[in-house]
Design a protein around this motif. Structure first.
Motif, short mmCIF file in Angstrom:
data_model
loop_
_atom_site.label_atom_id
_atom_site.label_comp_id
_atom_site.label_asym_id
_atom_site.label_seq_id
_atom_site.Cartn_x
_atom_site.Cartn_y
_atom_site.Cartn_z
N UNK B 150 -5.77 10.40 -7.09
CA UNK B 150 -6.18 11.61 -7.80
C UNK B 150 -5.06 12.08 -8.73
N UNK B 151 -3.82 12.05 -8.22
CA UNK B 151 -2.69 12.47 -9.05
C UNK B 151 -2.56 11.56 -10.27
N UNK B 152 -2.81 10.24 -10.05
CA UNK B 152 -2.76 9.29 -11.15
C UNK B 152 -3.76 9.64 -12.23
N UNK B 153 -4.96 10.04 -11.81
CA UNK B 153 -5.97 10.43 -12.78
C UNK B 153 -5.57 11.73 -13.48
N UNK B 154 -5.03 12.67 -12.71
CA UNK B 154 -4.65 13.97 -13.27
C UNK B 154 -3.54 13.85 -14.30
#
Lengths: 212, 258
Positions: B150-154
């Motif tokens: 999720x952090x990677x996408x954010x």
């Protein structure tokens, strides 16, 4: 006298290493390029890589060596050393193609998909996500191929290049001690492949991705 | 209310079978849309068509008024603005958590390593993982891996994030931590399109639920409408059956001793 023999044959090891030092990197560059073409290229390019692989691996290396040698030395004026080394490089590239292809495929399509999902182009995804992982997986089979090229370098003796085997032959004829002469040659090859494998083992340990 | 994502008449066939049949959908800024439905009915395919990983057979898709599945569009560029979180996490195994989150900003957006690191640390903090930055995916639990994903996408600052069954591959105990992050994101105003079976999450967090079966939208509306006043019998049947299954587990994790 034994020491002289060993010394004489050992001198050939430098040539052996030189032949390997040309053939192996050449096989690496060509093999990697062809593997990428095979896996990621368009139909025509991919098919060419497949045919190349099938052809070059379908014939005994020594037969291919002679065929390629007479082709290369026929067009360009080069020494048997260079013709032999380049020929071995071409042969090795076909095997390295398969090794890299296997490694790339083992990384899995999911990795490519995740890389594209953050906006990476296919070349970037290959370079930053697929290949770094493929290079770790490829070390064991590649070390096998490296040892093979080292041993196959002995084939250039047939073109007259004075590497280990050629010198062992010479010594054997001169001293009438074939067992000794070829025994020394075998020991040298064994030592070279042993060192190569250990070095690659340590490389593999160094680049291993930590996990629980 | 600004429309961020618009899907019109999307169709997709796989091997002669129609997986998506003229699906239309609108997502406004800040919306959390939850897509539910039986497995194999095209929900994942819908997400992959939206972020152009899969080429739709028919229909149009707009992102912020740009038609993104037109012929001359730079798909790689479009994907920078649409985040995706996968069921199997799909973290880059050769990079640490920090590396995973940094790689997009550095290699795709061309950010300087220092800026990218700061950004990555911020996003990892946002998902509650600032103490795991140097860990590799192989050293993380499933819930942690998904939060890194999720952090990677954010980190790409997307206009919308697509979640493809983000908790389906997780142990029951680890689902909560991921849903919590998603809930937080929704409250912060992130535009999200979530395919999931987690009815609790759908009920609490979704602005709208879209029920898809056999490639068509059966019904869509606010959670309360679908749960208490469904217009279609099939909706009622599906929702209560699934709630029975997933609601039970939620009661357990609330501390009820059974």
């Amino acid at each position: 006298m034994l020491l002289n023999m060993v010394g004489y044959i050992l001198n050939g090891a430098l040539t052996t290493l030189a032949v390997t030092g040309i053939a192996l990197p050449m096989g690496f560059a060509l093999g990697l390029l062809l593997a990428l073409a095979r896996v990621y290229g368009r139909a025509v390019v991919s098919r060419f890589a497949t045919l190349y692989s099938i052809a070059m691996r379908g014939v005994p290396p020594v037969v291919l060596l002679f065929t390629l040698y007479f082709v290369i030395a026929g067009t360009v004026n080069i020494s048997p050393f260079w013709a032999g080394s380049v020929s071995l490089g071409i042969i090795s590239s076909a095997y390295q193609l398969e090794v890299f292809r296997g490694a790339i495929l083992s990384v899995g399509q999911g990795q490519m998909m995740a890389a594209r999902a953050i906006g990476m182009s296919r070349p970037k995804a290959i370079r930053y996500v697929v290949l770094p992982q493929a290079f770790r997986v490829v070390i064991p089979p590649w070390s096998n191929e490296a040892a093979t090229v080292l041993k196959d370098s002995s084939l250039v003796y047939a073109l007259g290049v004075t590497e280990v085997l050629r010198r062992a032959q010479f010594m054997s004829a001169r001293t009438h001690q074939p067992f000794l002469a070829f025994g020394v040659a075998a020991a040298i090859y064994f030592l070279l492949t042993f060192i190569t494998n250990r070095v690659l083992d340590s490389v593999e340990r160094r680049v291993r991705i930590p996990s629980h | 209310m600004k429309t961020i994502l618009k899907v019109e008449d999307l169709s997709k066939q796989y091997g002669g079978q129609e997986v998506l049949k003229n699906i239309s959908l609108e997502v406004n800024e800040g919306d959390t849309i939850v897509i539910i439905g039986p497995s194999g009915t095209g929900k994942s395919t819908l997400l992959r068509c939206i972020n152009l990983l899969t080429k739709a057979d028919g229909g149009r898709i707009w992102l912020d008024n740009q038609e993104i599945n037109a012929a001359d569009v730079n798909e790689d560029e479009v994907r920078q603005h649409i985040g995706m979180v996968f069921q199997d996490f799909l973290l880059f195994n050769h990079l640490t958590a920090l590396g995973n989150v940094m790689v997009g900003p550095t290699k795709v957006l061309g950010m300087s390593p220092d800026n990218a690191r700061a950004k990555a640390l911020m996003e990892l903090e946002r998902v509650g993982l600032c103490d795991k930055t140097d860990h590799y995916p192989g050293q993380l639990s499933g819930g942690q891996k998904q939060r890194v994903a999720i952090a990677r996408a954010l980190a790409m600052d997307p206009r919308v994030i697509l979640f493809d069954e983000p908790t389906s591959a997780l142990d029951p105990e680890l689902i909560g931590e991921v849903l919590e992050v998603m809930r937080k994101l929704a409250l912060e105003g992130m535009t999200m399109l979530v395919v999931t079976h987690e009815m609790g999450f759908a009920r609490e967090v979704a602005d709208r639920i879209v029920f898809i079966e056999n490639g068509v939208v059966v019904e869509e509306g606010p959670p309360d409408d679908l749960f208490y006043r469904p217009k279609v019998e099939r909706t009622r049947e599906f929702l209560w059956k699934i709630s029975e299954l997933y609601g039970k587990r939620e009661n357990e994790s609330d501390g009820d001793v059974l």
